[in-house]
Design an enzyme around this catalytic site. Structure first.
Site, PDB file in Angstrom:
ATOM      1  N   TYR A   9      64.485  25.985  20.246  1.00 32.13           N
ATOM      2  CA  TYR A   9      64.312  25.484  18.884  1.00 32.13           C
ATOM      3  C   TYR A   9      65.606  24.976  18.252  1.00 32.13           C
ATOM      4  O   TYR A   9      65.588  24.450  17.144  1.00 32.13           O
ATOM      5  CB  TYR A   9      63.745  26.600  17.998  1.00 32.13           C
ATOM      6  CG  TYR A   9      64.572  27.867  18.075  1.00 32.13           C
ATOM      7  CD1 TYR A   9      65.726  28.018  17.312  1.00 32.13           C
ATOM      8  CD2 TYR A   9      64.229  28.890  18.945  1.00 32.13           C
ATOM      9  CE1 TYR A   9      66.507  29.155  17.409  1.00 32.13           C
ATOM     10  CE2 TYR A   9      64.989  30.031  19.049  1.00 32.13           C
ATOM     11  CZ  TYR A   9      66.129  30.165  18.273  1.00 32.13           C
ATOM     12  OH  TYR A   9      66.903  31.286  18.382  1.00 32.13           O
ATOM     13  N   LEU A  12      69.695  23.883  22.194  1.00 32.18           N
ATOM     14  CA  LEU A  12      69.295  23.621  23.578  1.00 32.18           C
ATOM     15  C   LEU A  12      68.331  22.443  23.698  1.00 32.18           C
ATOM     16  O   LEU A  12      68.073  21.954  24.792  1.00 32.18           O
ATOM     17  CB  LEU A  12      68.643  24.863  24.202  1.00 32.18           C
ATOM     18  CG  LEU A  12      69.605  25.988  24.578  1.00 32.18           C
ATOM     19  CD1 LEU A  12      68.844  27.272  24.861  1.00 32.18           C
ATOM     20  CD2 LEU A  12      70.451  25.588  25.768  1.00 32.18           C
ATOM     21  N   GLU A  84      72.999  33.000  25.417  1.00 34.81           N
ATOM     22  CA  GLU A  84      72.481  33.641  24.214  1.00 34.81           C
ATOM     23  C   GLU A  84      72.964  35.085  24.036  1.00 34.81           C
ATOM     24  O   GLU A  84      72.553  35.759  23.102  1.00 34.81           O
ATOM     25  CB  GLU A  84      70.943  33.603  24.224  1.00 34.81           C
ATOM     26  CG  GLU A  84      70.346  32.220  24.369  1.00 34.81           C
ATOM     27  CD  GLU A  84      70.619  31.291  23.178  1.00 34.81           C
ATOM     28  OE1 GLU A  84      71.366  31.658  22.254  1.00 34.81           O
ATOM     29  OE2 GLU A  84      70.065  30.184  23.181  1.00 34.81           O
TER      30      GLU A  84
END
Length: 165
Positions: A9, A12, A84
């Site tokens: 979202y 990326l 992440e």
């Protein structure tokens, strides 16, 4: 080798600053499946002095978030986990994502522990670093290594934390 669906979202996505993680075959294999939208509403915010997009794990608040769905291999999933900082910072959960003709269960990276004040920030239905919000993403190599932006998200004390589940 196992395959996974992942919903992205933020940075990326195609034409965003970290898309190279998904397109670099040294990180593993990824196949773009199309645009998707979360079935539930979530708060998608832009936070820290580096303008990082975060999806807060607070179902029912915010917007049905628009992003992209990829079919990836295990090597790519492990590399996305590194990017992440999973599971130390982001956590990932499987959520339903509506595609044009079907609903897919996709891994999605969330911030599950966060400073409750973040819920007062503007919440977006989609993200682009070049969006009208005028909050361009700051690449990692340009960041001050002495500044810990994660503390800004997590807060400084237990009372600042909110866990949505």
């Amino acid at each position: 080798m196992s395959r996974f669906k992942v919903f992205v979202y933020g940075t990326l996505k195609t034409n965003e600053p970290n898309h190279h993680w998904l397109s670099n075959t040294e990180n593993g294999n990824s196949n773009y499946l199309g645009e998707g939208t979360t079935l539930q509403k979530y708060p998608l915010i832009i936070g820290t002095q580096y303008n990082i997009p975060f999806l807060l794990d607070k179902p029912g608040v915010g917007n049905n978030v628009i992003g992209e769905v990829y079919d990836i291999d295990e090597k790519m999933l492990l590399n996305l986990d590194i990017l992440e900082d999973y599971p130390k910072f982001y956590e990932r959960s499987v959520i339903p994502i509506k595609m044009k003709t079907e609903v897919l269960d996709c891994w999605t990276y969330f911030i599950k522990r966060y400073n409750a004040e973040l819920l007062s920030k503007e919440m977006f239905p989609s993200y682009s670093t070049k969006g009208p919000h005028n909050l361009p993403y700051c690449e990692r190599y340009l960041r001050d290594p002495s500044y810990n932006y994660k503390l800004e998200i997590l807060g400084t004390g237990r009372s600042d934390f909110r866990r949505s589940k």
